[in-house]
Design an enzyme around this catalytic site. Structure first.
Site, short mmCIF file in Angstrom:
data_model
loop_
_atom_site.label_atom_id
_atom_site.label_comp_id
_atom_site.label_asym_id
_atom_site.label_seq_id
_atom_site.Cartn_x
_atom_site.Cartn_y
_atom_site.Cartn_z
N HIS A 1 -10.56 -40.63 17.47
CA HIS A 1 -10.91 -40.93 18.86
C HIS A 1 -10.55 -42.35 19.28
CE1 HIS A 1 -13.09 -37.11 19.30
NE2 HIS A 1 -13.41 -37.30 18.04
N SER B 1 -17.52 -39.69 17.06
CA SER B 1 -17.13 -38.67 18.03
C SER B 1 -18.24 -38.24 18.97
CB SER B 1 -16.58 -37.44 17.29
OG SER B 1 -17.56 -36.90 16.43
N LYS C 1 -5.52 -35.37 20.59
CA LYS C 1 -6.48 -35.97 21.52
C LYS C 1 -5.73 -36.89 22.47
CE LYS C 1 -10.34 -35.36 18.33
NZ LYS C 1 -9.60 -34.69 17.23
#
Length: 393
Positions: free
Chosen positions: A214, A186, A245
């Site tokens: 991610h 990250s 996300k």
């Protein structure tokens, strides 16, 4: 009020700790946004070009998802009202779990409220006090905290150093073991060598937990994530990804074999003992999953923006860490300098966060530039021009 011998009480100690944190350049303050999450946001009455969001595909303010949220509220109400194991598991939750399993190529999937809770549930549910978890030194805090909360043994290895990891696996005499790693790190943006990690887990009889917070939506065929990116298939893989996300909404899920998911339903305390997420969010996420799968242009735009940023900052003294993902960290080193640069960028109408210890190792403070498909090439060129000006100042 009780006080120490020096006349200080608990609030005095807290105030001193906060002062010390501020003096060390580690004090954190929240931005307050007025309006939706998008490439341009309003902060304190001023419009800023934001390079600080994990909304990688630009879906957080997508009109189709807003319509789906309204429709979901009409169909399912607002709150779930209970935990999944009582009466809070709605048909739309179940449909999303089935869709996520199909999309990622696993037999089953299980929804969690957050990635933090998902990691806690997996590690506590499968490992416990008799387990050993091997973790990359740069793993997200949620993975480390999950091991500590489960009271399992945590054995860390240097970042991406598989030779050290293999030696530690070979020396381990505990039967219940797991390798846990960020799939995309990250704060560095690099990708874990998941195929090589899986080979080690096969050799030394260990689970492989991939935290793809991610990578999901960004990597792999049609955004199916890191497992797809490497073409992996194994019953040893425990795949966790978040839905706030790239998916643009909220929540997380774990995908794995049926026996694993059933075990988590029975034993993952962060699943069992919490109210289910609002069902309307699952309705929105089904629409989001369709966009992730079909809108290939969003991932193509990200690749274009990453290439543009690398070209823009090539002349400056601060270097980008090697990353081909939307996470592009510009290494500054000194925390105070990183903070000062972040403040100056904001004065230019650019939001780029300074990331400092303990989130990153000492001496590696950085500007974490996050790119989104909602950005235009001209947005990245503007950021590059300001950075080049600051480098020469």
């Amino acid at each position: 009020m009780l006080v120490d011998a020096d006349g200080t009480g608990p609030q005095d100690r807290l105030r001193q700790q906060l002062r010390t944190r501020e003096e060390e350049g580690l004090y954190r303050r929240r931005l307050v946004l007025d309006g939706p999450q998008q490439a341009r946001v309003r902060v304190a009455g001023h419009e800023c070009l934001a390079f600080c969001s994990n909304d990688y595909l630009g879906l957080a303010n997508h009109p189709g998802l807003i319509r789906a949220a309204c429709e979901g509220a009409r169909r399912h109400g607002v709150g779930a009202g209970a935990s999944h194991l009582i009466s809070g598991h709605f048909s739309v939750h179940h449909a999303l779990e089935e869709a996520l399993a199909r999309f990622t190529g696993f037999p089953r999937a299980l929804l969690f409220s957050t990635g933090y809770m998902a990691n806690a549930g997996v590690i506590a549910g499968l490992m416990g006090r008799d387990g050993v978890v091997f973790g990359d030194r740069l793993n997200h805090a949620s993975l480390n905290d999950a091991v500590l909360g489960a009271r399992a043994q945590l054995v860390r290895y240097p970042h991406l150093d598989l030779a050290v990891l293999e030696r530690r696996l070979a020396a381990c005499r505990v039967k219940n073991r797991m390798v846990a790693t960020d799939a995309v790190f990250s704060m560095d943006g690099d990708i874990a060598p998941a195929a090589d990690l899986l080979a080690l887990c096969e050799r030394y009889d260990a689970w492989l937990l991939l935290d793809d917070a991610h990578g999901f939506g960004v990597l792999g065929s049609q955004g199916r994530g890191t497992v797809s990116h490497f073409g992996l298939h194994s019953p040893r893989i425990l795949y966790m990804a978040t839905l706030g996300k790239a998916a643009g909404v909220f929540g997380a899920f774990v995908a794995a074999q049926a026996e694993v998911i059933e075990t988590l339903i029975q034993h993952a305390r962060s699943y069992v003992y919490t109210t289910a997420t609002p069902p309307l969010l699952s309705h929105v996420l089904l629409a989001s999953l369709d966009l992730i799968e079909t809108d290939a242009w969003r991932r193509e735009r990200l690749a274009q923006l990453v290439a543009c940023l690398k070209q823009e900052v090539r002349p400056i003294r601060w270097r980008l860490l090697p990353s081909d993902t939307p996470i592009q960290p510009l290494l500054i080193g000194d925390s105070a300098r990183a903070l000062a640069l972040s403040r100056t960028l904001r004065e230019h109408g650019l939001l780029v966060p300074a990331i400092r210890p303990p989130t990153v190792p000492q001496g590696s403070a950085r500007l974490r530039i996050s790119l989104s498909a909602a950005h235009e090439v001209e947005d990245v060129r503007r950021l590059g021009a300001v950075l080049r000006g600051l480098d020469g100042a």
